[in-house]
Scaffold this motif. Structure first.
Motif, PDB file in Angstrom:
ATOM      1  N   GLY A 163     -47.229   8.337  31.647  1.00 41.56           N
ATOM      2  CA  GLY A 163     -46.041   8.941  32.240  1.00 41.56           C
ATOM      3  C   GLY A 163     -44.763   8.389  31.638  1.00 41.56           C
ATOM      4  O   GLY A 163     -43.813   9.136  31.358  1.00 41.56           O
ATOM      5  N   ALA A 164     -44.714   7.059  31.426  1.00 43.40           N
ATOM      6  CA  ALA A 164     -43.531   6.452  30.815  1.00 43.40           C
ATOM      7  C   ALA A 164     -43.338   6.967  29.391  1.00 43.40           C
ATOM      8  O   ALA A 164     -42.197   7.221  28.959  1.00 43.40           O
ATOM      9  N   ALA A 165     -44.433   7.120  28.658  1.00 50.24           N
ATOM     10  CA  ALA A 165     -44.346   7.630  27.287  1.00 50.24           C
ATOM     11  C   ALA A 165     -43.811   9.060  27.267  1.00 50.24           C
ATOM     12  O   ALA A 165     -42.979   9.419  26.419  1.00 50.24           O
ATOM     13  N   ILE A 166     -44.277   9.874  28.190  1.00 55.21           N
ATOM     14  CA  ILE A 166     -43.783  11.252  28.286  1.00 55.21           C
ATOM     15  C   ILE A 166     -42.282  11.253  28.566  1.00 55.21           C
ATOM     16  O   ILE A 166     -41.513  12.021  27.971  1.00 55.21           O
ATOM     17  N   GLN A 167     -41.847  10.359  29.461  1.00 57.61           N
ATOM     18  CA  GLN A 167     -40.429  10.306  29.810  1.00 57.61           C
ATOM     19  C   GLN A 167     -39.574   9.848  28.635  1.00 57.61           C
ATOM     20  O   GLN A 167     -38.472  10.361  28.415  1.00 57.61           O
ATOM     21  N   LEU A 168     -40.062   8.887  27.854  1.00 53.38           N
ATOM     22  CA  LEU A 168     -39.322   8.462  26.663  1.00 53.38           C
ATOM     23  C   LEU A 168     -39.164   9.615  25.684  1.00 53.38           C
ATOM     24  O   LEU A 168     -38.083   9.808  25.097  1.00 53.38           O
ATOM     25  N   LYS A 169     -40.226  10.377  25.494  1.00 56.81           N
ATOM     26  CA  LYS A 169     -40.147  11.524  24.592  1.00 56.81           C
ATOM     27  C   LYS A 169     -39.115  12.537  25.091  1.00 56.81           C
ATOM     28  O   LYS A 169     -38.383  13.140  24.294  1.00 56.81           O
ATOM     29  N   ARG A 170     -39.061  12.736  26.372  1.00 49.73           N
ATOM     30  CA  ARG A 170     -38.077  13.665  26.939  1.00 49.73           C
ATOM     31  C   ARG A 170     -36.654  13.195  26.657  1.00 49.73           C
ATOM     32  O   ARG A 170     -35.729  14.009  26.589  1.00 49.73           O
ATOM     33  N   GLN A 171     -36.469  11.884  26.503  1.00 46.15           N
ATOM     34  CA  GLN A 171     -35.151  11.331  26.213  1.00 46.15           C
ATOM     35  C   GLN A 171     -34.874  11.240  24.717  1.00 46.15           C
ATOM     36  O   GLN A 171     -33.849  10.703  24.306  1.00 46.15           O
TER      37      GLN A 171
END
Length: 492
Positions: free
Chosen positions: A19-27
């Motif tokens: 989930g954290a990795a997905i959020q970083l990609k979104r940023q």
């Protein structure tokens, strides 16, 4: 080995790390690595594969809100299905290429001059990154009890977190230590074929019936074609769990707690005719102090002639068996440890973390109090988010915790981007204010108002505070994560 600089390092490739990795990609951050000590992703759902493993939260709720899965076979899916879901999400969002497996982190240190985190691995490698996110989970460090003679046992020893898939319990004499959520699932499976199964119970657990349903192929096609139908089911399961937490735990209501305990009591009465056995399986603490669980098979297992419940405690273990405090000895071939995880001593934090001015996170938590702003940030630890922190867990469903944590990251990293900044650190004032509010909120909960003294729950830290939990509803936690004052952080 040479140092490699990255935008971010995420430690842990379970659902929090994904989930954290997905959020970083979104940023827009793509130069990051996910480190995991195991050989595959999934965290606890990769490590655990003992017989009978299922999720104890409906999978309509136990999943990322933004990534529903129309292919669940049952309302309470098996561990293998949950692991497959983790694989599918990681592949869909291209996370796997960022993961470095068999990479054990030994320590992390903040370099104030360079404004970077230096992370040291067990193989001697050093990685540097601007941001460090720990997603090591709450259930990651298996616990082995220090029982006298445990290392002298000459038979087979297996911990549920390191299950031997080649092991066949048929015709074996087995002793199992522990009656937590894992044991509730495992004991009925072992009872099917074991010649003799002795269960060593320290603390009884509340068990209620599991209302499980199988999703037909037709239903799964409907979920895939009209996702709103599955979201409607999730709305119901989310609401039921939130209601249970809100009225039974967050706002201590003795009548509700007693009603839930009565449900478990009726279930015991319906499945066990032996009054003495029922009494042994009856918890002495309030429902909810220790995580309850669901099973249609657990209580029935103890009515089988080959299953025995031992509640006097263990005196010591010998080469061929277990000697209880009442003097009886069970001769066994296999010792099964369903003894759970060392959450507070080995997991907070999971490895040494040194922040600004040399502050040691583990030592600071133990010298002061376990604390973390919104369950993710700690003063004196710049550019650091810990997703498995005190006050991080929202009761029964880990994915609800991940939901608000991803919202928190979105707001924080969005503000960094807006300002063109690279460094953040929660202020001591904001952290203290949050800690005081959590302490006040916990004062009205089951954990402080109810009878929890004998529960031995992992919700409570060694000082007796239930600081694993964030005492608020998912809705409020998500709202706060989306709207907290960015001035709570010092951003530069």
């Amino acid at each position: 080995m040479p140092s490699t600089q990255l935008d971010a390092i995420i430690v842990g490739a379970g659902f929090a790390g994904i989930g954290a990795a997905i959020q970083l990609k979104r940023q827009g951050l793509d130069n990051f690595v996910v480190l995991d000590r195991e050989a595959d992703l999934g965290g606890t759902w990769y490590v655990n594969h003992y017989p009978g493993l299922t999720v104890d939260v409906p999978t309509t709720t136990y999943s990322y809100y933004f990534e529903p899965n129309p292919n669940w076979n049952r309302l309470f899916s098996t561990g293998a299905e949950i692991k497959q879901y983790a694989d599918n999400v990681a592949d869909k969002y291209d996370i796997r290429r960022h993961i470095r497996f068999n990479a054990t982190v030994e320590s992390a240190r903040w370099d104030e001059e360079a404004k970077l985190w230096s992370v040291t691995l067990a193989d001697g490698a050093t990685l540097t990154a601007r941001y460090l996110i720990t997603a090591t989970g709450f259930l990651s460090q298996p616990f082995t009890p220090e029982i006298p003679g445990i290392h002298s046992f000459e038979g087979k020893v297996v911990h549920t977190a390191d299950w031997d898939d080649s092991y066949n319990p048929a015709n074996q004499k087995i002793g199992i230590i522990g009656t937590g959520a894992t044991a509730v699932q495992l004991i009925p499976e072992l009872a099917k074929d074991a010649a003799d199964l002795t269960v060593y119970q320290r603390t009884a657990i509340y068990v209620v019936p599991k209302v499980d349903i199988k999703f037909s192929a037709r239903a799964k096609r409907l979920f895939a074609r009209v996702p709103l139908t599955q979201r409607a089911i999730r709305a119901v399961t989310d609401w039921l769990y939130e209601l249970m937490i809100s009225i039974g735990v967050l706002r201590y209501t003795p009548r509700i707690t007693l009603a839930a305990a009565d449900l478990a009591k009726m279930w015991r009465f319906a499945t066990i005719r032996d009054k003495e056995l029922r009494e042994k399986l009856t918890p002495e603490y309030d429902f909810g102090c220790k995580r309850p669980t669901f099973s249609n098979k657990y209580y029935r297992s103890f009515t089988k002639p080959n299953v025995h419940l031992q509640t006097s405690g263990i005196d010591h273990i010998e080469a061929d068996g277990i000697v209880a405090n009442d003097g009886t000895k069970a001769v066994i071939d296999t010792l099964v440890l369903a003894t759970g995880y060392d959450i507070w001593e080995a997991n907070f934090p999971a490895f040494e973390v040194i922040g600004r001015d040399g502050r040691n996170l583990g030592k600071w938590w133990r010298d002061t109090r376990f604390q973390a702003y919104q369950g993710v940030a700690v003063p004196y630890f710049p550019n650091f988010l810990s997703l498995a922190s005190p006050y991080a867990f929202l009761g029964l469903n880990f994915f609800n915790s991940m939901e608000y944590q991803m919202r928190h990251m979105d707001r924080l990293f969005g503000e960094l981007k807006r300002r063109g900044a690279t460094t953040f650190e929660i202020t001591e004032e904001a952290n203290t204010r949050y800690l005081d509010r959590m302490t006040e909120l916990l004062g009205g909960t089951l954990f402080t108002q109810g009878n929890c003294a004998s529960a031995r729950s992992y919700y409570f830290n060694p000082s007796g505070e239930p600081t694993l939990l964030r005492p608020m509803s998912t809705r409020n936690a998500v709202r706060e994560a989306s709207s907290y004052p960015v001035s709570d952080y010092h951003i530069s």
